[in-house]
Scaffold this motif. Structure first.
Motif, PDB file in Angstrom:
ATOM      1  N   ARG A 147      46.354  37.630  74.926  1.00 60.71           N
ATOM      2  CA  ARG A 147      46.656  38.611  75.602  1.00 60.71           C
ATOM      3  C   ARG A 147      47.957  39.274  75.974  1.00 60.71           C
ATOM      4  NH1 ARG A 147      44.482  35.736  81.881  1.00 60.71           N
ATOM      5  NH2 ARG A 147      42.033  37.012  81.455  1.00 60.71           N
ATOM      6  N   TYR A 150      48.572  40.815  72.426  1.00 63.72           N
ATOM      7  CA  TYR A 150      48.056  42.424  73.247  1.00 63.72           C
ATOM      8  C   TYR A 150      49.220  42.918  74.351  1.00 63.72           C
ATOM      9  CZ  TYR A 150      45.057  46.197  74.723  1.00 63.72           C
ATOM     10  OH  TYR A 150      44.394  47.558  74.927  1.00 63.72           O
ATOM     11  N   ASP A 151      49.038  42.267  74.654  1.00 63.67           N
ATOM     12  CA  ASP A 151      50.146  43.122  75.518  1.00 63.67           C
ATOM     13  C   ASP A 151      51.816  44.098  74.993  1.00 63.67           C
ATOM     14  OD1 ASP A 151      48.482  42.807  77.506  1.00 63.67           O
ATOM     15  OD2 ASP A 151      50.014  41.197  78.726  1.00 63.67           O
ATOM     16  N   ARG A 153      51.313  44.227  71.829  1.00 68.49           N
ATOM     17  CA  ARG A 153      51.799  45.824  70.408  1.00 68.49           C
ATOM     18  C   ARG A 153      51.104  46.932  72.088  1.00 68.49           C
ATOM     19  NH1 ARG A 153      47.579  42.032  69.078  1.00 68.49           N
ATOM     20  NH2 ARG A 153      46.150  42.882  69.539  1.00 68.49           N
ATOM     21  N   HIS A 154      51.341  46.887  73.266  1.00 69.38           N
ATOM     22  CA  HIS A 154      51.045  47.500  74.068  1.00 69.38           C
ATOM     23  C   HIS A 154      51.515  47.701  75.170  1.00 69.38           C
ATOM     24  CE1 HIS A 154      46.860  47.527  71.364  1.00 69.38           C
ATOM     25  NE2 HIS A 154      46.556  48.871  71.308  1.00 69.38           N
ATOM     26  N   PRO A 155      53.028  48.038  75.128  1.00 68.92           N
ATOM     27  CA  PRO A 155      53.839  47.840  76.013  1.00 68.92           C
ATOM     28  C   PRO A 155      53.193  48.880  77.406  1.00 68.92           C
ATOM     29  CG  PRO A 155      55.190  49.506  74.380  1.00 68.92           C
ATOM     30  CD  PRO A 155      53.282  48.492  73.939  1.00 68.92           C
ATOM     31  N   ALA A 156      53.146  48.068  78.669  1.00 69.90           N
ATOM     32  CA  ALA A 156      53.220  48.943  80.108  1.00 69.90           C
ATOM     33  C   ALA A 156      53.882  50.082  80.350  1.00 69.90           C
ATOM     34  CB  ALA A 156      53.241  48.447  80.810  1.00 69.90           C
ATOM     35  N   GLU A 157      52.641  51.644  79.901  1.00 69.85           N
ATOM     36  CA  GLU A 157      53.859  52.594  79.952  1.00 69.85           C
ATOM     37  C   GLU A 157      54.303  53.793  81.178  1.00 69.85           C
ATOM     38  OE1 GLU A 157      50.702  55.326  78.777  1.00 69.85           O
ATOM     39  OE2 GLU A 157      50.331  53.996  77.047  1.00 69.85           O
TER      40      GLU A 157
END
Length: 157
Positions: A147, A150-151, A153-157
């Motif tokens: 997790r 993943y987080d 690599r994919h920062p919150a928008e």
């Protein structure tokens, strides 16, 4: 804390071989022949899917696991399951009772005492649920690391 209710999931419907389209029309479908790929074969009927949704629900799994230890009252279950509301516990217990997994016994005393227990059929789920709980416990560090990666690599928008 997670409320236990997922948002709506939109899937295309009406396509040939679509399980949801078959469910909507009342027809049972066959998803093909079983090929030993090491994975479970999907349920072949809407009724089987409904049962799997009930016993696979996160709150149902907690309730079944706890009742595997013995008969419990509503308040004992409510205290033991972190994050569940009284309403969600009531809905979960009613569904499990309707499916024949849990029994509800009302003792004629003042105030009434209500106890919940697993039926013999419900007890057959304990081994499977126990394995799932053990798997989750033993893989928590790996899941948390995945997790975090993943987080990152994919920062919150």
């Amino acid at each position: 804390m997670d409320s236990g209710q997922a948002g709506p999931v939109s899937e295309p419907s009406g396509s040939v071989g679509d399980p949801q389209a078959a469910c909507d029309s009342g027809a049972a479908i066959d998803t093909g022949t079983a090929i030993d790929t090491g994975t479970a074969r999907p349920p072949t009927s809407c009724r089987a899917r409904e049962v799997l949704q009930r016993v696979g629900d996160k709150w149902s799994m907690y309730v079944i696991d706890l009742l595997g230890q013995g008969t419990m009252r509503f308040t004992e279950l409510h205290r033991a399951i972190d994050g569940i509301t009284a309403r969600m516990l009531t809905v979960t217990l009613r569904g499990l009772e309707r499916d024949g997994i849990v029994t509800r016994t009302i003792h004629p005393v003042i105030p009434p005492r209500v106890e919940y227990a697993l039926t013999p059929m419900g007890r057959t789920l304990l081994d499977t649920i126990g394995k799932l709980v053990s798997w989750a416990d033993s893989h928590l560090p790996e899941i948390e690391a995945a997790r975090a990666a993943y987080d990152a690599r994919h920062p919150a928008e």
